[in-house]
Structures are given as C-alpha cells and as structure tokens.
Design a protein around this motif. Structure first.
Motif, short mmCIF file in Angstrom:
data_model
loop_
_atom_site.label_atom_id
_atom_site.label_comp_id
_atom_site.label_asym_id
_atom_site.label_seq_id
_atom_site.Cartn_x
_atom_site.Cartn_y
_atom_site.Cartn_z
N THR A 1 -2.97 7.66 5.48
CA THR A 1 -1.70 7.07 5.90
C THR A 1 -1.88 5.60 6.28
O THR A 1 -2.99 5.14 6.52
CB THR A 1 -1.10 7.87 7.07
N ASN A 2 -0.77 4.89 6.32
CA ASN A 2 -0.79 3.44 6.53
C ASN A 2 -1.59 3.01 7.76
O ASN A 2 -2.44 2.12 7.68
CB ASN A 2 0.66 2.92 6.61
N LYS B 1 -0.59 15.89 0.85
CA LYS B 1 -0.47 15.69 2.30
C LYS B 1 -0.99 16.95 2.99
O LYS B 1 -1.28 17.94 2.34
CB LYS B 1 0.97 15.40 2.71
N ASP C 1 4.47 8.94 10.33
CA ASP C 1 3.06 9.36 10.28
C ASP C 1 2.25 8.88 11.48
O ASP C 1 1.12 9.32 11.68
CB ASP C 1 2.39 8.84 9.00
N VAL D 1 2.37 3.17 -3.91
CA VAL D 1 1.41 4.27 -4.05
C VAL D 1 1.83 5.23 -5.17
O VAL D 1 1.06 6.06 -5.62
CB VAL D 1 1.24 5.02 -2.70
N TYR E 1 0.83 -1.21 0.00
CA TYR E 1 0.00 0.00 0.00
C TYR E 1 0.86 1.26 0.00
O TYR E 1 0.63 2.19 -0.77
CB TYR E 1 -0.92 -0.01 1.23
N SER E 2 1.88 1.26 0.87
CA SER E 2 2.69 2.48 0.99
C SER E 2 3.83 2.54 -0.03
O SER E 2 4.20 3.62 -0.47
CB SER E 2 3.25 2.61 2.40
N THR F 1 10.13 4.59 2.55
CA THR F 1 8.72 4.33 2.85
C THR F 1 8.55 3.89 4.31
O THR F 1 7.62 4.33 4.98
CB THR F 1 8.16 3.24 1.91
N ALA G 1 0.97 -1.08 11.04
CA ALA G 1 1.82 -0.03 10.46
C ALA G 1 3.24 -0.09 11.04
O ALA G 1 4.22 0.05 10.30
CB ALA G 1 1.20 1.35 10.68
N ARG H 1 -1.02 11.07 3.20
CA ARG H 1 0.33 10.94 2.65
C ARG H 1 0.22 10.62 1.17
O ARG H 1 -0.46 9.67 0.81
CB ARG H 1 1.08 9.85 3.42
N ILE I 1 6.08 5.70 7.05
CA ILE I 1 5.01 4.99 7.77
C ILE I 1 5.15 5.24 9.28
O ILE I 1 4.17 5.59 9.95
CB ILE I 1 5.05 3.47 7.48
#
Lengths: 308, 308
Positions: free
Chosen positions: A113-114, A248, A98, A55, A51-52, A91, A123, A108, A95
């Motif tokens: 965010t994650n 963001k 955040d 992206v 996911y992060s 990354t 996360a 983000r 994570i």
C-alpha cells in the motif's frame, strides 16, 4: 462465481464486443491519467500519486462514466475529464482507507500500500492532492460542455465523496468494527462507501453527455443497483478467494470482525442477492436504445462475475 | 511587533472602520459555516468537522475573499460560498498537518488538535470531508454568478491546494526537517504552503465579484505579497511569543530544526522584510478606488501587525 443472467452469452449482446470495448476505453483512460500526473517537482508526492493511480486495474469507474455519456448520445471526449477524475478520487479514498489509523492494510492490487512505500505523511498528502487534482482536472480539461453542466457535475461528485457520501461510509465502517451490525447498517455502509461514487460516475457521465433530467434519473437507478452489487460481490470474493487471487489481504473482513453479506445471510443467499441486483440494473436501461445500452448492461454482468 | 506603515493610524483610512468591518464579516461567515456543517448523521465526522471549523479565529481568508469581491464592485453575497469554502479548505489542511505522521501537533488555536480529541482515523476523514464540502458548498450555494466564473473559481481553488500548491509546500516542509535549507527553498515552502491559498481567496473573490482580467491580475499581485507576509510574521511570532499567546506550541519550528525567516536572517531583518512586503501589497491596489480598496489595505496592515 457463476450467475444466471439476462445476458446469457456473457461476451456478446446484440453483437457488442465487451472485452474489446473495455480494453480500448481503459487504454485511453490510462494514457490520460499518465499525462495528468507528470513526474514533476515535488517529485515525492507525484511519485506517490502515480504509484497508486497507475497501478492498473480495470478502470470500471471511468468506463461506467464514459458508457453513460455514450448512452445518452454524447461523444466519449465530453466525459473523459470526469472519467479520469473519478479514478483519482477512488484512488485517494483507497490510499487513506489503507492507512494504519484506518483499515491498516499492507497490500492493495497485489502491491504494498501507498504508506508502506512512501510513509504515512506522504500517503495522506498524496490522497489530498488526488482529491484536489480530480476537481482541477475537470475544471481545466472539459471542452464543449456548457459550464452549468460542469457545475452540476461538481455538485454531484463532491456530495458523493463528502460526509454525506464516501466519508460517511468510511466512518460507519470504522465504528462498526467488533460490533453487532444489522443488515440495515451494513447497507448504509456499502451505499455510502461504494455505491455513492459509482452512482456519481454514471450520473456525471450522463450530465456531461447532454442527457436530459429523465435520462439522468434513469441511469441513477441503474447505478444504485450496481453500486450495491459491487460491494456484495466484493464481500463474497473476500471469503471465497485467496489473497494472491485478489491482490489484497483476503479474509480480512472476517478476521477483523467486520460485517459482510456472506456473514449475515450466508454465501448462497448473498450470491442470489447479487444476481437479483444485476437483473434489476439491466431492467432499468430497458427504455434506452439497446445498442447504446449494451456497454452498461455488460458492465453490470461484469461486476457480478468479476474474480477480483 | 510594530511596523512603520503607509496606514499610520492603523484603524482609520479615509474614515474606514476596519475593526467593525472585520467583526461584521466574520459574524456572517461564522453563521454560514455553522449552517453548512449541521450536526447530522454520521454524528462523529460532523462533530469533528465542526470542532475545527467553528473554533473561532479571525476568518482572515474568507474576509480577503469578500473584500476582493467588493473591491471590484460585487456584492458580498456573490463571494460568500467561496469565502466559507476557503475556510473549510484551510481547516482541512490544518487538521491533516497536525497529524502525528505530519507535524505531530497537540495544540491548535488554544485547543487540543482534532486527532487528539477524535482519533487519527476520524481526523483524516474530517479533513477529506471538509475538502469535498468546500467544493460542494460553492457548487450548490452560488447564486447570480455565471457558471463559467464558477468553473474558473474551481480551477483556481483546486490548483492552489493540490500537488502544485498547498500539498507541494507541505511535502517540502516535511522533507526539510533536520536539513540545511536555503532562502530560496524556504520561500518555495511558504509560497506553496500558505501564499497559494491566500492568493486563491483574493483572486476567487474578484472572479465572483465580476472583476475583469486586469482587475484579477492586479489583486493577484497584492495577494502574493500578503501571502509571503503572512508566513514571515508567523515565523517571527513563533520565536517572540509564548504558547499561551499563540494558542499553539511556540518555538516548535526551532526545536524541530525547521527553517524559518528569523533563523535565516535574524529577527530585525525579518521584521524589515515583512514591512516591505506590506508596503508593496498596498501599492498594488493604488489604481483602485481608495474607499473600495480600504479593507484590503487594512488587511495587509492587520496581517503585518497581528499578535497571534
């Protein structure tokens, strides 16, 4: 933001097509990152990592690594595992940064965010797993590079992200909230939080590409300039752009009392400072073959003029 | 807990003085860990790292690494950087595991957990910094080992702690809370959360010590037995000892509905399972020189009979 520049055309330098270069390299990096984090068991952590990591983004760090490898005469394949690893490390730090107990960010790169999607526990673990995977990816996928160079890259990279690097910057950043901060302290935060990893990207690219010690120290100087440049521009964007443009939460640094360059020296001076850093970084590459140096020169210009 | 054992005397096996061996090795490891995390700027994160790393403990993981190095004929100095690194990695995982968003533990090794003393933000960063430092420490401090062996150690170690190792176990553990869990799922959690890192300790020791591929695969089998043994004993202790004896919150696994071996098979069967694992681990070392194998045999006995 508009900077005067030694690269006046912006998109061509000795006939070099920068946008095409960026797109081709980013596509290769994205494909390798996609393969490096398969959707296997346990699904949740791999989903969170993907996911992060996947992206999007311009993949500036991996491309700095690849361009530096090519600058010293190496084929891009030599630097690819490190290029992917630095994006994983970057990354991971985002994570964790955040998390509610850190910067407490909800947005983000234009997406939640994650921890907002997967929960805080996952996360934390996704960040840990990406850090480990970065090292595993280099150790398992590097080909045609002598092992002593790989060990040297491990040393550079790990020291850039630990308590003398990235983590030091994050700690000082956390502790500076709501306090008066000097320009010296601000530079400490940015050098450690942002510039150290950018330096490692460039330096490790040159190591993997077969650069000698003189080459490596030269690209290190270039990297230090663009490292600071990166953060100065980030700070300027934070006060001049909206959240939608940045992807963001904009203005967050001002709201949370965080010290920034525009706050300390005003927007005009901060822009001049950024411009000087860009010019200086390009100068550091003057002794290299101009065609080979073109990607890194353009990258400096690109970092100075980015819009998000 | 009392196990019948192939090492009936407990403290001597071919004249080997196990307690002295443990004390001497632990002291060396403690000294090196102390030097590896100096109290330098930024103070807060280094204090937090030192707080959890230097709290004591038997240093079982580092000593497994050193003993495995010596088993294959290597001098302890070859394995020392990895021995320290595995303790840093283990501590990093404990710090993150204790966070409120994970296991939410207040007590660890008889002292308040890291985030209780330094706050959650610093605890996340101290864990990250320890992970990085582990790799940096190996890359910067290993001497007289060929770089290809160092790269192999990086590969073993990083894969043991990432999303196919330690993190996978932590994720499944998190997700199993309050659910019915099968014996198969329980083993998955323990193999990944505990055994993978123990395996890496032993395997990396043999790699650094100059072991050949046959040696390395033999010690891997030993390590897999003691990895599972370690967790089974942990589970038994959790229901048979008080918090004061353990130095952490006892009975927590039962309270929070976490699956454990005693819960699944009863205390008596769990103890028998532990005893079988210990015997099997010792058997795996039968082909090595008995004197050189004595420390690892005793370590298996020690892990089976530990009281906390």
């Amino acid at each position: 933001m508009a900077f005067s520049s030694t690269i006046s055309q912006g998109n061509s330098f000795l006939g070099f097509r920068f946008e095409e270069y960026m797109a081709v390299k980013a596509e290769k990096v994205n494909k390798l990152l996609d393969e490096a984090i398969p959707l296997c068991h346990p699904l949740k952590v791999n989903e969170a990592m993907r996911y992060s990591v996947l992206v999007g983004g311009k993949r500036v760090r991996p491309i700095l690594c690849i361009a530096s490898c090519e600058l010293v005469g190496g084929d891009e394949s030599l630097a690819m595992p490190v290029a992917c690893a630095v994006e994983m490390i970057h990354t991971a730090s985002l994570i964790h940064d955040d998390l509610p107990c850190m910067d407490n960010d909800d947005l983000r790169r234009g997406k939640p965010t994650n921890h907002k999607v997967f929960g805080e526990g996952i996360a934390v673990l996704a960040g840990d797993a990406l850090l480990s995977l970065a090292f595993e990816h280099i150790a398992s996928n590097t080909r045609n590079v002598s092992p002593d160079r790989v060990v040297r890259v491990f040393s550079e990279l790990s020291s850039a992200i630990g308590s003398k690097g990235l983590v030091a910057g994050q700690i000082m950043d956390l502790e500076s909230e709501g306090k008066e901060v000097s320009l010296e302290e601000l530079e400490y935060i940015h050098v450690h939080k942002t510039a150290k990893l950018l330096e490692a990207c460039v330096v490790c690219g040159a190591i993997m590409g077969g650069g000698n010690d003189t080459d490596i120290e030269r690209v290190r100087k270039y990297a230090r300039c663009i490292g600071l440049l990166f953060q100065v521009v980030d700070d300027i964007l934070d006060v001049t752009k909206s959240s939608a443009q940045l992807g963001k939460t904009a203005g967050k640094d001002l709201v949370s009392d965080k010290v920034t360059y525009p706050k300390l020296m005003g927007i005009a001076e901060a822009k001049k400072f950024a411009n000087d850093l860009m010019a200086q970084s390009v100068e550091e590459l003057a002794c290299f073959d101009a065609a080979r140096a073109a990607p890194l020169c353009h990258l400096a210009y690109y970092i100075a003029n980015r819009e998000n």
